[in-house]
Design an enzyme around this catalytic site. Structure first.
Site, PDB file in Angstrom:
ATOM      1  N   ARG A 165       7.330 -26.582   6.005  1.00  0.00           N
ATOM      2  CA  ARG A 165       6.075 -25.816   5.990  1.00  0.00           C
ATOM      3  C   ARG A 165       5.623 -25.502   7.421  1.00  0.00           C
ATOM      4  O   ARG A 165       4.927 -24.538   7.685  1.00  0.00           O
ATOM      5  CB  ARG A 165       4.996 -26.592   5.221  1.00  0.00           C
ATOM      6  CG  ARG A 165       3.677 -25.876   5.154  1.00  0.00           C
ATOM      7  CD  ARG A 165       2.757 -26.285   3.996  1.00  0.00           C
ATOM      8  NE  ARG A 165       2.930 -27.608   3.469  1.00  0.00           N
ATOM      9  CZ  ARG A 165       2.427 -28.727   4.020  1.00  0.00           C
ATOM     10  NH1 ARG A 165       1.732 -28.661   5.136  1.00  0.00           N
ATOM     11  NH2 ARG A 165       2.620 -29.899   3.438  1.00  0.00           N
ATOM     12  N   TYR A 200      -5.382   0.360   2.401  1.00  0.00           N
ATOM     13  CA  TYR A 200      -4.700  -0.174   1.225  1.00  0.00           C
ATOM     14  C   TYR A 200      -5.721  -0.891   0.313  1.00  0.00           C
ATOM     15  O   TYR A 200      -6.544  -1.689   0.783  1.00  0.00           O
ATOM     16  CB  TYR A 200      -3.607  -1.140   1.695  1.00  0.00           C
ATOM     17  CG  TYR A 200      -2.997  -1.946   0.573  1.00  0.00           C
ATOM     18  CD1 TYR A 200      -2.432  -1.314  -0.532  1.00  0.00           C
ATOM     19  CD2 TYR A 200      -2.991  -3.326   0.623  1.00  0.00           C
ATOM     20  CE1 TYR A 200      -1.888  -2.053  -1.562  1.00  0.00           C
ATOM     21  CE2 TYR A 200      -2.436  -4.073  -0.411  1.00  0.00           C
ATOM     22  CZ  TYR A 200      -1.893  -3.428  -1.499  1.00  0.00           C
ATOM     23  OH  TYR A 200      -1.356  -4.147  -2.523  1.00  0.00           O
ATOM     24  N   ASP A 218      -3.328  -3.151  11.114  1.00  0.00           N
ATOM     25  CA  ASP A 218      -2.270  -3.228  10.102  1.00  0.00           C
ATOM     26  C   ASP A 218      -1.255  -2.138  10.443  1.00  0.00           C
ATOM     27  O   ASP A 218      -1.558  -0.945  10.341  1.00  0.00           O
ATOM     28  CB  ASP A 218      -2.877  -3.019   8.702  1.00  0.00           C
ATOM     29  CG  ASP A 218      -1.846  -3.181   7.594  1.00  0.00           C
ATOM     30  OD1 ASP A 218      -0.651  -2.904   7.840  1.00  0.00           O
ATOM     31  OD2 ASP A 218      -2.229  -3.571   6.475  1.00  0.00           O
ATOM     32  N   LYS A 235       7.651  -3.994   3.296  1.00  0.00           N
ATOM     33  CA  LYS A 235       7.852  -2.542   3.381  1.00  0.00           C
ATOM     34  C   LYS A 235       8.988  -2.191   4.358  1.00  0.00           C
ATOM     35  O   LYS A 235      10.122  -2.553   4.110  1.00  0.00           O
ATOM     36  CB  LYS A 235       6.515  -1.897   3.752  1.00  0.00           C
ATOM     37  CG  LYS A 235       5.321  -2.367   2.899  1.00  0.00           C
ATOM     38  CD  LYS A 235       5.493  -1.998   1.470  1.00  0.00           C
ATOM     39  CE  LYS A 235       4.427  -2.421   0.488  1.00  0.00           C
ATOM     40  NZ  LYS A 235       3.461  -3.437   0.758  1.00  0.00           N
TER      41      LYS A 235
HETATM   42  C1  LIG Z   1      -0.794  -1.160   4.456  1.00  0.00           C
HETATM   43  C2  LIG Z   1      -0.574  -2.408   3.644  1.00  0.00           C
HETATM   44  N1  LIG Z   1      -1.011  -3.600   4.106  1.00  0.00           N
HETATM   45  C3  LIG Z   1      -0.836  -4.739   3.409  1.00  0.00           C
HETATM   46  C4  LIG Z   1      -0.224  -4.737   2.173  1.00  0.00           C
HETATM   47  C5  LIG Z   1      -0.046  -6.020   1.395  1.00  0.00           C
HETATM   48  O1  LIG Z   1       1.243  -6.471   1.513  1.00  0.00           O
HETATM   49  P1  LIG Z   1       2.061  -7.300   0.358  1.00  0.00           P
HETATM   50  O2  LIG Z   1       2.218  -6.389  -0.797  1.00  0.00           O
HETATM   51  O3  LIG Z   1       3.329  -7.623   1.058  1.00  0.00           O
HETATM   52  O4  LIG Z   1       1.254  -8.498   0.043  1.00  0.00           O
HETATM   53  C6  LIG Z   1       0.247  -3.528   1.652  1.00  0.00           C
HETATM   54  C7  LIG Z   1       0.901  -3.496   0.334  1.00  0.00           C
HETATM   55  O5  LIG Z   1       1.143  -2.461  -0.235  1.00  0.00           O
HETATM   56  C8  LIG Z   1       0.069  -2.334   2.412  1.00  0.00           C
HETATM   57  O6  LIG Z   1       0.485  -1.153   1.943  1.00  0.00           O
END
Ligand SMILES: Cc1ncc(COP(=O)(O)O)c(C=O)c1O
Length: 398
Positions: A69, A121, A192, A217
């Site tokens: 962990r 998102y 992000d 992604k």
């Molecule tokens: C821009 C963005 N940030 C964060 C996330 C969250 O990531 P996860 O789906 O890996 O938890 C997403 C998911 O689609 C996203 O598109």
């Protein structure tokens, strides 16, 4: 990609491995990673260390690893690779983008306010709703408009949280302007960077303090692993975020870490190809009379485009567009032959997403529509297939 000095494998403080290959470019660094060859065995693919515990020869002597962990060799290799790609010193790998996001929100205390891009998102909006219960307030603002950001700053503002370009309507926020503004208020800028990946944009270069990725992604790139990262340059953040991660345990598994490492090896070629496809598809969509509006960074108004070009190295593989009516959306999705109607982005297969009922369905309709996420908006994550076949599929479905 610029700044070759960032890509010297094995160069970080605290690394158990010696430096081996000084890479001149991000393309080479993606392929070789932080530790191109494992010293002990000569393995050129990072081994998957499943062991959850590590033995100590005697009290006070350690390999640096003790419990899975806290630190795992496969995950550590990935973290160091991602940190270097984002021009930072530290990264932590989480079990999903949302786990990473949740960890960063624990930096804040009850009463703190965070200015948040209003077009983002939907899952990020949802997690801010959870933290509202703990006294942390998200103030949704059009962060592409600096005047609006300034208007919302007050002594309680501790951070600005941005997605640039925004998801899904591609509004561009100046990373540097937001960093300068929030630093003057003793706060931090969180970016992000999922939409562009570090291959196309490195927010740290413009003053971002913490970078977030859904590694699910572009970084992993094959729609087969959930993963998230927090990336930063300051030791004080590492002390805090590592403490949070060790305490909560939302770590990336060794096998998933291996998959992401493997995905990163082709990040550059995947993005170059997907981007070329996206440019061709954008041209096609702009000329098609059944398409009402197209969102792609090359189509931005002049001022926004100038900001975009000053901080990104390409237009990326994400496109959004609107059609005439929700019925047309439904018909289009039904008629598609090989483009997949599925949530997510950044993988080798082209996906089409309907944000209103998928990625953004948790956001109140009024707020959604104000930012352009209407019932007639579709989002394409362009993959690496043949561009003409992709266009033919879209054409027949429209
Ligand atoms: C821009 C963005 N940030 C964060 C996330 C969250 O990531 P996860 O789906 O890996 O938890 C997403 C998911 O689609 C996203 O598109």
């Amino acid at each position: 990609m610029s700044d070759s000095s960032k890509f010297v494998s094995g160069s970080h403080a605290g690394s158990p491995e010696p430096a081996r290959i000084p890479c001149e470019s991000a393309e080479s660094f993606c392929v070789h990673g932080y530790t191109p060859v494992e010293e002990k065995t000569g393995a050129v693919a990072t081994p998957i260390y499943l062991s959850t515990t590590f033995a100590h020869p005697e009290l006070g002597i350690s390999t640096g690893y003790d419990y899975g962990r806290c630190l795992n060799p496969t995950r550590f290799e990935l973290e160091q690779t991602v940190a270097a790609l984002e021009h930072c010193h530290y990264a932590l790998g989480f079990s999903s983008g949302m786990t990473a996001l949740s960890a960063v929100l624990k930096y804040f205390s009850p009463g703190d306010e965070i200015i948040v891009s209003d077009d983002l998102y939907g899952g990020t909006y949802r997690i801010f709703e959870i933290y509202k219960r703990f006294g942390i307030k998200a103030v949704y603002t059009d962060t592409s408009n600096l005047r609006e950001v300034k208007k919302n700053i007050n002594p309680k503002t501790r951070a600005i949280f941005i997605e640039t370009p925004s998801n899904p309507t591609m509004k561009v926020t100046s990373i540097k302007d937001c960093a300068d503004l929030i630093h003057a208020n003793s706060g931090i800028l969180i970016a992000d960077n999922t939409f562009l990946s570090p291959y196309l944009q490195t927010p740290k270069d413009f003053g971002a303090d913490v970078i977030i990725h859904s590694g699910t992604k572009f970084l992993s790139g094959h729609h087969d692993v959930l993963c998230g990262f927090l990336i930063y340059d300051k030791k004080e953040f590492d002390d805090l975020f590592r403490f949070i991660q060790i305490s909560e345990g939302g770590v990336l598994s060794p096998f998933d870490a291996f998959l992401v490492l493997r995905g990163i090896k082709t990040l550059a070629v995947r993005i170059e190809k997907a981007q070329k496809n996206a440019e061709k598809i954008t041209d096609f969509l702009c000329k098609n009379t059944n398409v009402k509006k197209v969102y792609y960074p090359s189509l931005l108004p002049a001022e926004q485009k100038q900001i975009y070009k000053s901080q990104a190295r390409g237009y990326g593989a994400m496109i959004s567009f609107t059609v005439e009516s929700p019925q047309k959306v439904s018909d289009f999705l039904k008629k598609l032959k090989f483009i997949l109607f599925a949530e997510s982005l950044g993988g080798v297969q082209t996906l089409v997403t309907y944000p209103a009922s998928q990625t953004h369905n948790f956001i109140p309709k009024e707020m959604r529509e104000k930012t352009g996420v209407t019932d007639t908006l579709l989002r394409l994550s362009v993959g690496i297939e043949n561009a003409d076949e992709l266009i033919a599929d879209i054409k027949q479905a429209l």
